[in-house]
Design an enzyme around this catalytic site. Sequence first.
Site, PDB file in Angstrom:
ATOM      1  CG  HIS A  51     -48.470  70.744  13.543  1.00  0.00           C
ATOM      2  ND1 HIS A  51     -47.436  71.342  14.589  1.00  0.00           N
ATOM      3  CD2 HIS A  51     -48.023  70.976  12.464  1.00  0.00           C
ATOM      4  CE1 HIS A  51     -46.714  71.940  13.445  1.00  0.00           C
ATOM      5  NE2 HIS A  51     -47.063  71.613  11.745  1.00  0.00           N
ATOM      6  CD  GLU A  53     -49.739  68.729  18.715  1.00  0.00           C
ATOM      7  OE1 GLU A  53     -48.329  68.013  19.732  1.00  0.00           O
ATOM      8  OE2 GLU A  53     -49.759  68.627  17.892  1.00  0.00           O
ATOM      9  CB  CYS A  81     -44.664  73.069  17.653  1.00  0.00           C
ATOM     10  SG  CYS A  81     -46.255  73.734  16.618  1.00  0.00           S
ATOM     11  CB  CYS A  84     -49.322  72.798  18.515  1.00  0.00           C
ATOM     12  SG  CYS A  84     -49.480  71.923  16.845  1.00  0.00           S
TER      13      CYS A  84
END
Length: 151
Positions: A51, A53, A81, A84
């Site tokens: 992801h 991040e 999410c 993250c």
Amino acid sequence: MNSYLKQALIEAKEGIQKQEGGPFGAVIVYNNKIIAAAHNEVLVNHDPTAHAEINAIRKASAILKTHDLKDCVIYSTCEPCPMCLAAIIWANIKTVYYGCSKKDASLIGFRDEDIYEYLKGHKKMVDLKQIDYEECLKVMQEYQNKQGKIY
């Protein structure tokens, strides 16, 4: 528009254009300067943890040569999410600025809200089964006895 979030959006658009992952971008700021910028690369890397991040955290940690990003701020195109968010907490980042919400992500098909509901105990998504406790505990105790660094 916030200049840091603008850069995160540029990252997100790059990821979309390259078909590398979802519409997510993030930047990490240290001393008022962007030190890491990343976008979602789940599809290109075949890595569900890639992801934006997390990719930005990995880059920032490498640049600063530390796992402790307590003096950094993260800007993300979407509310993090749970994975993250946990990575942000582990990195000691105390401030997160984001554009879209987890509900916005859900509306286009991402499961962020489902995972948040699972963590609240409202949704079943996975069976957690503890096994071989004693053997695993020995490894924990070995680390503690060697005074392993806690982070």
